[in-house]
Design a protein around this motif. Structure first.
Motif, PDB file in Angstrom:
ATOM      1  N   HIS A  30      16.428  12.034  63.652  1.00  0.00           N
ATOM      2  CA  HIS A  30      15.907  12.941  64.678  1.00  0.00           C
ATOM      3  C   HIS A  30      16.693  14.243  64.773  1.00  0.00           C
ATOM      4  CE1 HIS A  30      18.920  10.725  67.125  1.00  0.00           C
ATOM      5  NE2 HIS A  30      19.106  11.909  67.635  1.00  0.00           N
ATOM      6  N   GLN A  31      17.856  14.310  64.106  1.00  0.00           N
ATOM      7  CA  GLN A  31      18.615  15.562  64.164  1.00  0.00           C
ATOM      8  C   GLN A  31      18.223  16.543  63.064  1.00  0.00           C
ATOM      9  OE1 GLN A  31      22.769  14.597  64.254  1.00  0.00           O
ATOM     10  NE2 GLN A  31      22.591  13.518  66.199  1.00  0.00           N
ATOM     11  N   GLY A  48      11.950  15.071  65.474  1.00  0.00           N
ATOM     12  CA  GLY A  48      13.090  15.409  66.320  1.00  0.00           C
ATOM     13  C   GLY A  48      13.160  14.636  67.620  1.00  0.00           C
ATOM     14  N   HIS A  73      11.527  19.693  69.031  1.00  0.00           N
ATOM     15  CA  HIS A  73      12.931  20.106  68.997  1.00  0.00           C
ATOM     16  C   HIS A  73      13.104  21.589  69.306  1.00  0.00           C
ATOM     17  CE1 HIS A  73      13.611  22.658  65.459  1.00  0.00           C
ATOM     18  NE2 HIS A  73      12.472  22.150  65.072  1.00  0.00           N
ATOM     19  N   SER A  99       7.519  22.483  63.378  1.00  0.00           N
ATOM     20  CA  SER A  99       8.950  22.375  63.688  1.00  0.00           C
ATOM     21  C   SER A  99       9.726  23.510  63.029  1.00  0.00           C
ATOM     22  CB  SER A  99       9.489  21.018  63.240  1.00  0.00           C
ATOM     23  OG  SER A  99       9.575  20.972  61.835  1.00  0.00           O
TER      24      SER A  99
END
Lengths: 256, 368
Positions: free
Chosen positions: A76-77, B218, A108, A171
């Motif tokens: 997720h980073q 994310g 994000h 993203s």
């Protein structure tokens, strides 16, 4: 490290039981390039992607993205540092609308938490508006804007692939990993996909692509990496690779 | 150009209507219930008000469980435990230490959330394993309430819990309790609806549908799971705390595994991924036994097996659950809404109106 390298992979190794899915895989990806990874089934291409995106830990070796080690970074980073991907088996959110799928892609880039969301503060509304409009522009990019409010699961397969692509683009990645984006598409759709990919590369997004459709690979990629049984057997421009005897052997079997 | 005056007001009104349709339609219906129930006769209307308080309590818990099960896809078969924690904390504080009710309820809510936080590691489990683990939590909590006699009063439980008291304002009549509970319920439903229609809600639904894809986008799945679990535990604690003050007494049997199962029935039958579904589910579970009980009064002679309904109540709920899963997998609320939509669309087709092929861009951008 050279300045125009965006991803450097150094002797990445991953074994399942005694079988090597990746064995000392080393290569570089240049900024802004379209690099294709090809190889027969089971050559380790998807494993390579899974290791690069934090879904599986490697046994050995490392991957460096823009001077940052990403080898054991949680999945997720990665979106935050500029890596996104699509999947060989499409992984959209079927119960959400097409637009909502892309909106998740902006997760994000935005930061509204539980409290702000529950109270629907003005700042949250503003952010929602931004997310909605931004997501919509990515839908327009892949030509899905008229289906924005359809459930994603109801789209035909080819459109689902495009949706997944739009979601990954939302993203705003620097490096985009595409796992067989053309599989299951018809000739026309593949053509269309090639155009979109070129357009994406034109915006400065580096693309690493696993693909079986040789026509597409030859047409759009600047560099090709060939894997066989987890090992790199050839690397170079599409033309160089096409005539490499080891590649021909891997695909067609050796001449006796 | 900024719209002013009448135009701006109309724009806001339209937006509120679009986003909160269900609230604008149902809130007056529920809040005016004591008024429109009156013509049904005094005893029935009192009964309805009395039961609706319980519906409200269960709705609070069910909507929290719905966030966890319906939206985030994480099963919990032990959610009664959190109601129990809220109820016992508030009851103990107010009977032994003379805490005001609101403070006890608040602390019970926070403690339930904290227990949820401590239990967060079990959220690593998936599917059946998570269901089993949470079932274990429910059973353990029940045994804790029963066996810690010094603290909880054992099987006898705690009696004479003072009535609700909000900063000196006594809430003792059934009607006052009804209004208090339902104003709170509507507020909580509103907050929950905002939540599920936000970035957070999308993230939660996303990892329910594809965890891997959500992580790549994310979404910190582990952290979100924990937060949703804590939120849903807190709502359970809140409901439990209020329940103890309304009821005036509590004992372990009220917080047994049966309660947890009933909560699951409310969520599943009412409608997963549906905020108002929780209300429908809670109403069903609360009203069904009373309706069956009331049958003899209305119809005179009923067969003996109807009278003995409470003996096989669990069986009926089980059957409802099974039938819902087979025939209305989305729950009564969502299925009804979809049925209605299909019908209106069909009607439009019959009238010769075709579905719009393209939607004006402005509308597409603004959403639903």
């Amino acid at each position: 490290m050279e300045n125009d390298v965006i991803l450097s992979v150094e002797s990445l190794t991953k074994a399942f039981g005694g079988l090597y899915a990746l064995k000392d895989v080393t290569f570089l990806v240049k900024k802004g390039a379209i690099k294709a990874v090809i190889g027969p089934n089971g050559a380790g291409k998807t494993t390579l992607f899974d290791v690069l995106t934090g879904l599986q830990p490697p046994d050995r070796g490392r991957a460096v993205f823009l001077d940052r080690e990403i080898t054991c970074m949680p999945a997720h980073q990665l979106a935050g540092i500029g890596i996104s991907r699509t999947f060989q088996t499409v992984r959209i959110f079927p119960g959400m609308t097409v637009l909502e799928n892309v909106m998740v892609g902006l997760h994000h880039r935005t930061g509204c938490g539980f409290l702000k969301a529950a109270l629907k503060l003005p700042s949250e509304r503003k952010e929602e508006k931004f997310i909605r409009e931004e997501a919509f522009s990515y839908l327009e990019m892949v030509g899905l804007e008229l289906m924005a409010h359809f459930p994603a699961g109801s789209l035909p397969f080819g459109r689902q692939r495009l949706l997944e692509l739009a979601r990954a683009l939302a993203s705003r990645p620097k490096l985009l990993l595409l796992d067989e984006p053309a599989s299951g598409l018809n000739t026309y759709e593949t053509e269309e996909l090639g155009e979109i990919l070129r357009e994406i590369a034109g915006q400065g997004i580096t693309i690493l692509l696993v693909e079986h459709d040789m026509g597409l690979v030859m047409r759009i990629s600047h560099e090709v990496l060939v894997l066989d049984y987890g090992e790199v057997i050839a690397e170079g421009t599409p033309l160089e690779v096409k005539d490499d005897p080891r590649v021909i052997e891997a695909y067609l079997g050796s001449e006796i | 150009m900024v719209k002013r005056g009448f135009l701006a007001t109309r724009g806001i009104a339209r937006r509120v209507w679009r986003n909160y349709k269900a609230f604008l339609l149902f809130s007056p219906f529920v809040l005016l219930l004591p008024l429109w129930a009156e013509p049904l006769g005094r005893s029935i209307s009192l009964n309805i008000v009395y039961l609706m308080r319980m519906v409200g309590i269960f709705t609070l818990t069910a909507v929290g469980l719905n966030l966890l099960m319906g939206y985030a896809g994480q099963a919990s078969l032990g959610h009664g435990a959190f109601m129990g924690i809220g109820a016992y904390v508030s009851a103990i504080l107010s009977t032994r230490w003379g805490w005001p009710a609101w403070a006890g309820i608040l602390l019970g809510t926070l403690l339930a959330a904290f227990v949820g936080y401590l239990l967060a590691p079990i959220l690593r489990l998936r599917g059946h394993y998570l269901a089993m683990a949470t079932l274990g939590v429910g059973i353990a909590a029940f045994i804790f309430f029963r066996e810690m006699t010094g603290l909880t009063g054992g099987n006898v439980g705690i009696r004479e819990i003072p009535k609700l008291n909000l900063f000196g304002l006594e809430i003792s009549s059934k009607k006052a309790e009804f209004y208090f509970v339902w104003l709170l319920v509507i507020l909580v439903l509103l907050l929950c609806q905002n939540l599920v229609r936000s970035r957070v809600g999308r993230a939660i639904r996303a990892f329910h549908q594809s965890e891997v894809a959500a992580r790549i986008m994310g979404v910190d799945v582990a952290s979100y799971k924990m937060k949703v679990f804590m939120l849903s535990a807190a709502l359970g604690g809140l409901a439990g705390g209020i329940y103890s003050h309304l009821q005036g007494y509590i004992n372990p049997s009220q917080f047994s595994v049966m309660l947890s199962i009933q909560l699951v029935v409310m969520v599943v039958v009412g409608g997963m991924e549906s905020i108002w579904g929780s209300v429908a589910g809670a109403s069903l579970v609360v009203f069904l036994p009373s309706l069956v009980e009331a049958l003899p009064k209305w119809m005179g002679n009923v067969p003996a097996w109807v009278r003995q309904y409470s003996n096989y109540e669990g069986l009926v709920f089980g059957a409802i659950l099974v039938l819902t899963m087979i025939f209305l997998p989305k729950g009564i609320t969502t299925s009804t809404v979809e049925f209605y939509r299909r019908k209106t669309r069909k009607a439009a087709e019959l009238m010769g109106e075709e579905e719009p092929v393209s939607i004006p861009e402005e509308e597409v951008r603004n959403g639903k």
